[in-house]
Enzyme design. Structure first.
Site, PDB file in Angstrom:
ATOM      1  N   ALA A 191       4.204   2.062   5.607  1.00 41.92           N
ATOM      2  CA  ALA A 191       4.102   1.514   6.955  1.00 41.92           C
ATOM      3  C   ALA A 191       4.525   0.047   7.010  1.00 41.92           C
ATOM      4  O   ALA A 191       5.020  -0.415   8.032  1.00 41.92           O
ATOM      5  CB  ALA A 191       2.679   1.665   7.478  1.00 41.92           C
ATOM      6  N   THR A 192       4.331  -0.676   5.928  1.00 37.03           N
ATOM      7  CA  THR A 192       4.736  -2.088   5.921  1.00 37.03           C
ATOM      8  C   THR A 192       6.234  -2.187   6.184  1.00 37.03           C
ATOM      9  O   THR A 192       6.689  -2.934   7.058  1.00 37.03           O
ATOM     10  CB  THR A 192       4.390  -2.741   4.570  1.00 37.03           C
ATOM     11  OG1 THR A 192       2.990  -2.596   4.344  1.00 37.03           O
ATOM     12  CG2 THR A 192       4.768  -4.207   4.546  1.00 37.03           C
ATOM     13  N   THR A 216      18.593   5.784  -2.197  1.00 27.74           N
ATOM     14  CA  THR A 216      18.288   7.169  -2.553  1.00 27.74           C
ATOM     15  C   THR A 216      16.873   7.529  -2.137  1.00 27.74           C
ATOM     16  O   THR A 216      15.935   6.758  -2.367  1.00 27.74           O
ATOM     17  CB  THR A 216      18.460   7.347  -4.071  1.00 27.74           C
ATOM     18  OG1 THR A 216      19.805   6.987  -4.391  1.00 27.74           O
ATOM     19  CG2 THR A 216      18.188   8.773  -4.509  1.00 27.74           C
ATOM     20  N   ASN A 269      -7.511  -0.613  11.647  1.00 24.20           N
ATOM     21  CA  ASN A 269      -7.892  -0.280  10.268  1.00 24.20           C
ATOM     22  C   ASN A 269      -9.239  -0.853   9.865  1.00 24.20           C
ATOM     23  O   ASN A 269      -9.845  -0.394   8.916  1.00 24.20           O
ATOM     24  CB  ASN A 269      -6.803  -0.729   9.293  1.00 24.20           C
ATOM     25  CG  ASN A 269      -6.446  -2.192   9.448  1.00 24.20           C
ATOM     26  OD1 ASN A 269      -6.113  -2.639  10.544  1.00 24.20           O
ATOM     27  ND2 ASN A 269      -6.503  -2.935   8.369  1.00 24.20           N
ATOM     28  N   HIS A 310      -0.114   7.765   2.466  1.00 24.90           N
ATOM     29  CA  HIS A 310      -1.387   7.666   1.727  1.00 24.90           C
ATOM     30  C   HIS A 310      -2.604   7.518   2.622  1.00 24.90           C
ATOM     31  O   HIS A 310      -3.723   7.623   2.149  1.00 24.90           O
ATOM     32  CB  HIS A 310      -1.321   6.556   0.658  1.00 24.90           C
ATOM     33  CG  HIS A 310      -1.265   5.166   1.179  1.00 24.90           C
ATOM     34  ND1 HIS A 310      -2.343   4.313   1.086  1.00 24.90           N
ATOM     35  CD2 HIS A 310      -0.285   4.461   1.775  1.00 24.90           C
ATOM     36  CE1 HIS A 310      -2.008   3.146   1.603  1.00 24.90           C
ATOM     37  NE2 HIS A 310      -0.760   3.205   2.027  1.00 24.90           N
ATOM     38  N   CYS A 330      -6.037  -4.751   2.087  1.00 21.84           N
ATOM     39  CA  CYS A 330      -4.938  -5.711   2.064  1.00 21.84           C
ATOM     40  C   CYS A 330      -5.449  -7.148   2.099  1.00 21.84           C
ATOM     41  O   CYS A 330      -4.700  -8.076   1.886  1.00 21.84           O
ATOM     42  CB  CYS A 330      -4.027  -5.489   3.261  1.00 21.84           C
ATOM     43  SG  CYS A 330      -3.711  -3.771   3.537  1.00 21.84           S
TER      44      CYS A 330
HETATM   45  C1  LIG Z   1      -2.427   0.781   5.342  1.00 25.29           C
HETATM   46  C2  LIG Z   1      -1.855   0.210   6.574  1.00 25.29           C
HETATM   47  C3  LIG Z   1      -0.579  -0.371   6.580  1.00 25.29           C
HETATM   48  C4  LIG Z   1       0.257  -0.532   5.328  1.00 25.29           C
HETATM   49  O1  LIG Z   1       0.717   0.685   4.834  1.00 25.29           O
HETATM   50  P1  LIG Z   1       1.562   0.702   3.465  1.00 25.29           P
HETATM   51  O2  LIG Z   1       1.859   2.128   3.257  1.00 25.29           O
HETATM   52  O3  LIG Z   1       0.663   0.109   2.432  1.00 25.29           O
HETATM   53  O4  LIG Z   1       2.774  -0.128   3.666  1.00 25.29           O
HETATM   54  C5  LIG Z   1      -0.093  -0.868   7.769  1.00 25.29           C
HETATM   55  N1  LIG Z   1      -0.804  -0.797   8.888  1.00 25.29           N
HETATM   56  C6  LIG Z   1      -2.038  -0.248   8.938  1.00 25.29           C
HETATM   57  C7  LIG Z   1      -2.777  -0.183  10.233  1.00 25.29           C
HETATM   58  C8  LIG Z   1      -2.606   0.264   7.784  1.00 25.29           C
HETATM   59  O5  LIG Z   1      -3.829   0.793   7.824  1.00 25.29           O
END
Ligand SMILES: *Cc1c(COP(=O)(O)O)cnc(C)c1O
Length: 368
Positions: free
Chosen positions: A51-52, A226, A138, A188, A312
């Site tokens: 997501a980052t 890839t 989160n 994840h 994080c």
């Molecule tokens: C965990 C999370 C992310 C980051 O996801 P990654 O897969 O570690 O890059 C971003 N935004 C929210 C709201 C999250 O909970």
């Protein structure tokens, strides 16, 4: 995932032989599930490392594409509207864009963690390019009103992006029905592997997007490199299972979460629910324990995987920016503990957890 690490090791972009075809078929099947979970279409999905990266691609990609349009850079600075309680994976790229001349407005939240739509509406102007508001928080779990936000973004001619990393697994997000143009999520957070995610960009929205980096032109030129075939296969299966189980997992976890909160609230004085009770992610509970610190509670709950805040931010000593945004002071923010329930969490586990937290809080308070 295992066969794709061993026997089926083809490259999904090598379409000259059956090894590549097998990998490509597996990737496209996963793409279908990743799209379906959020009400999008197969061709809308751009696989990323998580997501980052997806958030960075959405924010920077939209701004860079503006500059690349015929006619060159717009005369006024592009404008992004977001919310103070976003994840660092949105706030940090916004700060970098701001350093490069983009105007960024960070809208506050109310004491329950929800955005005030009138405040947001005033922040979004005809010059706004993108409105980015997360689906489920989160830390405190509150669910923002995505459909209404998409409408007000579109009314001003802006696109709407949401970070749905937390919400995708247990709440029904329908990009098409809600009018969401871009959505980030990550495997994840739905029991899939780490290191794979997606930016889903609805083709029907005709979003102009520029890539973050350049190379072989994979993913329609928007994410060269890839593909992580085993990771994508795992992501697809996680999305498929989430879609199948969401309607039963959601209410079950919400009931367990409510049971945990009720037990803590009934047994202990001076405990506070952080964020609105509803609408809220079914698996999130964030509680403030007056006079204590979340850190002390974590130390006392040794074999329970619980945390004072976001993974994080756990290396930083600063109080949570999300809790401060609710109007809490630093001491109140530090008194909070975040509980996350899992698909595997059982009722006896929740009762045992409640017993232990109640005993620990009572002991620590008696010592003061
Ligand atoms: C965990 C999370 C992310 C980051 O996801 P990654 O897969 O570690 O890059 C971003 N935004 C929210 C709201 C999250 O909970």
């Amino acid at each position: 995932m295992l066969p794709f690490f061993t026997e089926q090791f083809g490259n999904a972009a090598s379409l000259q032989h059956p090894f590549g075809w097998e990998a490509q078929a597996a990737v496209e099947s996963a793409r279908q599930h990743v799209a379906a979970l959020v009400g999008a279409r197969l061709r809308d999905v751009i696989f990323t490392s998580g997501a980052t990266e997806a958030n960075n691609l959405a924010l920077r990609g939209v701004i860079d594409a503006l500059a690349a349009q015929p006619g060159g850079r717009p005369t006024t600075a592009p404008h992004v509207v977001t919310v103070v309680t976003e994840h660092p994976a949105v706030l940090d790229p916004c700060a970098v864009l701001e350093g490069q001349g983009v105007r960024v407005t960070r809208v506050p939240v109310q004491t329950d963690g929800l955005v005030d739509l009138d405040v947001l509406r005033r922040a979004v102007t005809p010059g706004t390019t993108l409105v980015s508001v997360m689906a489920g928080n989160n830390e405190i779990g509150v669910l923002q009103p995505l459909a209404a936000i998409a409408t007000l973004a579109h009314d001003a001619g802006a696109w709407m992006h949401t970070d749905a990393s937390q919400a995708a697994s247990l709440t029904a997000i329908d990009m098409t029905g809600m009018g969401i143009d871009l959505l980030s999520y990550t495997a994840h957070k739905l029991y899939g592997p780490k290191g794979v995610g997606a930016l889903v960009v609805r083709r029907a929205s005709k979003v102009a997007l520029a890539p973050l980096h350049h190379g072989g032109g994979h993913e329609r030129g928007l994410r060269s490199g890839t593909l992580n075939v085993p990771g994508i296969v795992g992501f697809g299966e996680a999305a498929r299972l989430a879609r199948e189980r969401r309607a039963s997992d959601g209410p079950r976890l919400a009931a367990l979460r409510d049971r945990l909160w009720t037990r803590l609230r009934d047994a202990l004085p001076d405990v506070h629910l952080r964020g609105a009770a509803s609408p809220r992610l079914p698996h999130n509970l964030n509680v403030g324990f007056g006079g204590l610190t979340g850190r002390a509670l974590v130390l006392g709950l040794t074999d329970i995987a619980v945390s004072p805040g976001a993974a994080c931010a756990s290396t930083s000593a600063a109080p949570s920016h999300v809790l401060l945004a609710l109007g809490l002071d630093e001491v109140e923010a530090r008194s909070s503990l975040r509980f996350g329930l899992l698909r595997t969490t059982t009722e006896p586990e929740v009762e045992d957890l409640a017993d232990r937290v109640i005993a620990l809080v009572s002991t620590l308070r008696a010592r003061r």
